[in-house]
Design an enzyme around this catalytic site. Structure first.
Site, PDB file in Angstrom:
ATOM      1  N   ASP A  62     -28.348 -34.353  -2.572  1.00 41.76           N
ATOM      2  CA  ASP A  62     -29.356 -35.769  -3.063  1.00 41.76           C
ATOM      3  C   ASP A  62     -30.114 -36.613  -3.880  1.00 41.76           C
ATOM      4  O   ASP A  62     -31.020 -35.412  -3.899  1.00 41.76           O
ATOM      5  CB  ASP A  62     -28.393 -36.116  -1.624  1.00 41.76           C
ATOM      6  CG  ASP A  62     -28.934 -35.846  -0.985  1.00 41.76           C
ATOM      7  OD1 ASP A  62     -30.168 -35.341  -0.524  1.00 41.76           O
ATOM      8  OD2 ASP A  62     -28.884 -36.186   0.704  1.00 41.76           O
ATOM      9  N   ASN A 128     -26.837 -40.191  12.792  1.00 45.68           N
ATOM     10  CA  ASN A 128     -25.330 -40.541  12.868  1.00 45.68           C
ATOM     11  C   ASN A 128     -24.720 -39.200  12.373  1.00 45.68           C
ATOM     12  O   ASN A 128     -23.570 -40.455  12.507  1.00 45.68           O
ATOM     13  CB  ASN A 128     -25.409 -41.663  12.044  1.00 45.68           C
ATOM     14  CG  ASN A 128     -25.919 -41.510  10.256  1.00 45.68           C
ATOM     15  OD1 ASN A 128     -26.635 -40.655  10.064  1.00 45.68           O
ATOM     16  ND2 ASN A 128     -25.914 -42.583   9.983  1.00 45.68           N
ATOM     17  N   HIS A 130     -24.937 -37.854   9.400  1.00 49.58           N
ATOM     18  CA  HIS A 130     -24.325 -37.815   8.098  1.00 49.58           C
ATOM     19  C   HIS A 130     -24.971 -36.319   7.133  1.00 49.58           C
ATOM     20  O   HIS A 130     -26.207 -35.521   8.152  1.00 49.58           O
ATOM     21  CB  HIS A 130     -24.827 -39.218   7.451  1.00 49.58           C
ATOM     22  CG  HIS A 130     -27.096 -38.996   7.064  1.00 49.58           C
ATOM     23  ND1 HIS A 130     -27.404 -40.213   7.231  1.00 49.58           N
ATOM     24  CD2 HIS A 130     -27.491 -38.268   6.222  1.00 49.58           C
ATOM     25  CE1 HIS A 130     -28.312 -39.536   6.562  1.00 49.58           C
ATOM     26  NE2 HIS A 130     -28.427 -38.622   6.993  1.00 49.58           N
ATOM     27  N   GLU A 135     -22.909 -41.329   4.715  1.00 48.33           N
ATOM     28  CA  GLU A 135     -22.286 -41.259   6.437  1.00 48.33           C
ATOM     29  C   GLU A 135     -21.691 -41.568   7.040  1.00 48.33           C
ATOM     30  O   GLU A 135     -20.210 -40.963   5.916  1.00 48.33           O
ATOM     31  CB  GLU A 135     -23.062 -42.483   5.188  1.00 48.33           C
ATOM     32  CG  GLU A 135     -24.307 -42.648   4.816  1.00 48.33           C
ATOM     33  CD  GLU A 135     -26.024 -43.363   6.215  1.00 48.33           C
ATOM     34  OE1 GLU A 135     -25.312 -42.813   7.471  1.00 48.33           O
ATOM     35  OE2 GLU A 135     -27.097 -43.099   5.110  1.00 48.33           O
TER      36      GLU A 135
END
Ligand code: GLP
Length: 234
Positions: A62, A128, A130, A135
């Protein structure tokens, strides 16, 4: 999923390094690379090793939209600093966060991913759950695309930026389908703030609400975590 519980990042990195070494010896040609604090020690051990990457290609997970190599918070900067400056590869591919035409950039990056199937993928994990910047709610079938970062991710990243307004709100990320197509996946996570995400990844249901839980469906995943990150496992 194979789980190694280690004392610290140095011990964890050594396990990841050994797996990488074996895969390279067995002919791995494409590495999927990640940024973040979790793989820093792993990259250090690679820099200090005699491993040769001159015939190896890398693809990164990313990059932030809006940041390029001039920014010390960009992922291209991170990769040069931690690995590429010290270890020349045949080719290094990252999404271009400065691309004027993001659709064209996605087309370019998806073609790169298609042409370079990953043999060995390094992953971290967000608080979380990810992976990359996929996400909660991201489709398990997704390929590389522009994603809106979750408020909790923007908040977790804020510590790296002087002004809260400078924290990027979007990124270009490999999709979950890209990540799952890697032959071997090694995920590293350290610290108490990852404990809930690790529990949900290892013991929870496989759900798009916890992107990393999809790793339960992959046949060659190694999790390297410290005792704090493992502290909520049954
Ligand atoms: C970012 C990156 C992820 C990384 C995560 C965790 O969100 N896009 O690829 O896994 O941070 O980072 P850290 O290892 O610093 O906890």
């Amino acid at each position: 999923m194979k789980v190694h519980i280690v004392k610290n990042q140095v011990e964890g990195a050594a396990i990841a390094f050994d797996i990488l070494k074996q895969k390279l010896a067995a002919g791995a040609q494409v590495l999927g690379l990640a940024t973040g604090s979790s793989p820093i020690e792993f990259y250090k051990q690679i820099r200090e090793s005699d491993l040769d990457f001159s015939e190896v290609t890398s693809v990164n997970l990313d990059e932030y939209v809006g940041l390029g190599e001039d920014s010390d918070q960009s992922y291209v900067y991170f990769m040069k600093e931690h690995l590429f400056n010290a270890k020349p590869f045949k080719e290094n591919y990252l999404p271009n966060g400065l691309a004027a035409d993001l659709d064209a950039e996605l087309e370019r990056y998806n073609a790169i991913l298609e042409n370079h199937p990953v043999d060995f993928q390094i992953l971290g994990i967000g608080r979380n759950g990810h992976i990359g910047f996929n996400e909660p709610g991201a489709s398990f079938d997704g390929i590389a695309r522009v994603v809106d970062l979750a408020p909790s991710t923007i908040e977790a990243n804020a510590r790296f930026f002087e002004n809260p307004e400078d924290v990027p709100k979007q990124a270009i990320s490999m999709g979950i389908a890209n990540i799952l197509s890697a032959k071997t996946i090694v995920l590293m996570a350290y610290g108490q703030e990852k404990a809930d995400a690790i529990k949900a990844t290892v013991e929870g249901p496989v759900t798009e609400q916890v992107p990393a839980s999809v790793l339960q469906n992959h046949e060659d995943v190694v999790l390297i975590i410290d005792e704090s990150a493992a502290s909520k496992l049954a």
